[in-house]
Design a protein around this motif. Structure first.
Motif, PDB file in Angstrom:
ATOM      1  N   THR A 162      48.663  33.044  64.424  1.00  0.00           N
ATOM      2  CA  THR A 162      48.196  32.843  65.791  1.00  0.00           C
ATOM      3  C   THR A 162      48.349  31.388  66.212  1.00  0.00           C
ATOM      4  OG1 THR A 162      46.351  33.227  67.325  1.00  0.00           O
ATOM      5  CG2 THR A 162      45.772  32.415  65.146  1.00  0.00           C
ATOM      6  N   ALA A 163      48.520  31.187  67.505  1.00  0.00           N
ATOM      7  CA  ALA A 163      48.525  29.862  68.129  1.00  0.00           C
ATOM      8  C   ALA A 163      47.594  29.949  69.330  1.00  0.00           C
ATOM      9  CB  ALA A 163      49.929  29.471  68.556  1.00  0.00           C
ATOM     10  N   ASP A 164      46.557  29.099  69.360  1.00  0.00           N
ATOM     11  CA  ASP A 164      45.518  29.163  70.378  1.00  0.00           C
ATOM     12  C   ASP A 164      45.356  27.798  71.044  1.00  0.00           C
ATOM     13  OD1 ASP A 164      45.284  31.426  68.827  1.00  0.00           O
ATOM     14  OD2 ASP A 164      43.134  31.301  68.563  1.00  0.00           O
ATOM     15  N   THR A 165      44.988  27.789  72.317  1.00  0.00           N
ATOM     16  CA  THR A 165      44.755  26.538  73.017  1.00  0.00           C
ATOM     17  C   THR A 165      43.644  26.697  74.047  1.00  0.00           C
ATOM     18  OG1 THR A 165      45.822  24.702  74.167  1.00  0.00           O
ATOM     19  CG2 THR A 165      46.546  26.913  74.776  1.00  0.00           C
ATOM     20  N   GLY A 166      42.854  25.620  74.213  1.00  0.00           N
ATOM     21  CA  GLY A 166      41.780  25.674  75.185  1.00  0.00           C
ATOM     22  C   GLY A 166      40.911  24.430  75.156  1.00  0.00           C
ATOM     23  N   PRO A 167      39.904  24.396  76.042  1.00  0.00           N
ATOM     24  CA  PRO A 167      39.004  23.246  76.101  1.00  0.00           C
ATOM     25  C   PRO A 167      38.104  23.165  74.869  1.00  0.00           C
ATOM     26  CG  PRO A 167      38.275  24.951  77.619  1.00  0.00           C
ATOM     27  CD  PRO A 167      39.585  25.399  77.050  1.00  0.00           C
ATOM     28  N   VAL A 168      37.726  21.931  74.513  1.00  0.00           N
ATOM     29  CA  VAL A 168      36.913  21.710  73.314  1.00  0.00           C
ATOM     30  C   VAL A 168      35.884  20.625  73.610  1.00  0.00           C
ATOM     31  CG1 VAL A 168      38.552  20.035  72.356  1.00  0.00           C
ATOM     32  CG2 VAL A 168      37.015  21.245  70.817  1.00  0.00           C
ATOM     33  N   ILE A 169      34.695  20.753  72.997  1.00  0.00           N
ATOM     34  CA  ILE A 169      33.696  19.698  73.079  1.00  0.00           C
ATOM     35  C   ILE A 169      33.277  19.305  71.670  1.00  0.00           C
ATOM     36  CG2 ILE A 169      32.789  20.306  75.360  1.00  0.00           C
ATOM     37  CD1 ILE A 169      30.415  21.637  73.925  1.00  0.00           C
ATOM     38  N   LYS A 170      32.903  18.041  71.517  1.00  0.00           N
ATOM     39  CA  LYS A 170      32.416  17.517  70.239  1.00  0.00           C
ATOM     40  C   LYS A 170      31.139  16.753  70.529  1.00  0.00           C
ATOM     41  CE  LYS A 170      34.969  15.668  66.880  1.00  0.00           C
ATOM     42  NZ  LYS A 170      34.510  16.300  65.664  1.00  0.00           N
ATOM     43  N   TYR A 171      30.103  17.048  69.726  1.00  0.00           N
ATOM     44  CA  TYR A 171      28.830  16.358  69.882  1.00  0.00           C
ATOM     45  C   TYR A 171      28.428  15.758  68.546  1.00  0.00           C
ATOM     46  CZ  TYR A 171      23.985  15.320  70.943  1.00  0.00           C
ATOM     47  OH  TYR A 171      22.796  14.669  71.123  1.00  0.00           O
ATOM     48  N   TYR A 172      28.172  14.455  68.539  1.00  0.00           N
ATOM     49  CA  TYR A 172      27.714  13.784  67.320  1.00  0.00           C
ATOM     50  C   TYR A 172      26.193  13.901  67.225  1.00  0.00           C
ATOM     51  CZ  TYR A 172      32.331  11.898  66.531  1.00  0.00           C
ATOM     52  OH  TYR A 172      33.671  11.772  66.271  1.00  0.00           O
ATOM     53  N   LEU A 173      25.717  14.318  66.083  1.00  0.00           N
ATOM     54  CA  LEU A 173      24.294  14.556  65.879  1.00  0.00           C
ATOM     55  C   LEU A 173      23.513  13.293  65.521  1.00  0.00           C
ATOM     56  CD1 LEU A 173      24.688  17.866  63.856  1.00  0.00           C
ATOM     57  CD2 LEU A 173      24.143  17.633  66.281  1.00  0.00           C
ATOM     58  N   ASP A 174      24.209  12.216  65.175  1.00  0.00           N
ATOM     59  CA  ASP A 174      23.533  10.984  64.773  1.00  0.00           C
ATOM     60  C   ASP A 174      24.208   9.770  65.426  1.00  0.00           C
ATOM     61  OD1 ASP A 174      25.822  11.441  63.170  1.00  0.00           O
ATOM     62  OD2 ASP A 174      25.116   9.974  61.719  1.00  0.00           O
ATOM     63  N   LYS A 175      23.533   8.636  65.371  1.00  0.00           N
ATOM     64  CA  LYS A 175      24.030   7.399  65.987  1.00  0.00           C
ATOM     65  C   LYS A 175      25.312   6.889  65.351  1.00  0.00           C
ATOM     66  CE  LYS A 175      20.501   4.714  67.981  1.00  0.00           C
ATOM     67  NZ  LYS A 175      19.484   3.700  67.860  1.00  0.00           N
TER      68      LYS A 175
END
Length: 191
Positions: free
Chosen positions: A88-101
């Protein structure tokens, strides 16, 4: 239309000028050999993801992701060697959230608006094309090595849901799903 474009650029350019950028690559490769007196099975699986992010808030980033998965194998369970594959090849929006400083722990989520897969059906011996959507979630542990370079590991969950199947040019509506839980190595660079 020109006024709208100028308005959008006026709003976006200051945001982009102060935004941090992250480029990220994740990957894994797994092989498996099962041998018993009755059945022998071999398989290999790999995953890769390439993503780019811009700062939304202090610990929140948003961007675009492109990922690929390949699973191939061979089994003699039916008495003769049978090859199977899922790619498979997939594409789309992504978010990343850091849990610490210090940006060591992170959660990443992508909703892939386009997922295109090929599947080798061992029962009918047909090569099928599937189209649908997918999502990918990862929990990462990636300490900073030097100047915004992070290297670490992630535990990933991938799930795809397909609504269209094409075999020999004939398209049908059919539901198929695929999911996988797996580890990966991740490298990211922030500017």
């Amino acid at each position: 239309m020109k006024t709208f474009a100028v308005l959008i650029l006026t709003i976006l350019l200051p945001m982009l000028a102060s935004a941090n950028i992250i480029a990220e690559f994740s990957g894994t490769y797994l092989t498996e050999n099962l041998g018993s007196t009755d059945v022998k099975e071999n398989s290999s699986k790999y995953f890769y993801n390439v993503a780019g992010y811009l700062t939304v808030k202090k610990k929140l980033y948003a961007g675009w992701s492109y990922l690929g998965i390949s699973m191939t194998g061979k089994s003699d369970a039916s008495g003769s060697d049978q090859n199977s594959s899922y790619v498979t090849a997939d594409t789309g929006p992504v978010i990343k959230y850091y849990l610490d400083k210090r940006q060591i722990y992170s959660v990443t989520a992508a909703y892939n608006i386009l997922s295109r897969a090929t599947f080798k059906n061992v029962v009918s011996d047909d090569s099928e094309s599937w189209t649908g959507t997918s999502f990918w979630v990862a929990f990462g542990l990636m300490p900073e090595i030097k100047n915004g370079l992070h290297i670490g590991v992630s535990i990933n969950y991938y799930s795809a849901s397909y609504t269209k199947k094409t075999v020999d040019g004939t398209e049908t509506s059919e539901s198929n799903t695929k999911s996988w839980l797996f580890p990966s190595l991740t490298i990211s660079k922030e500017w």
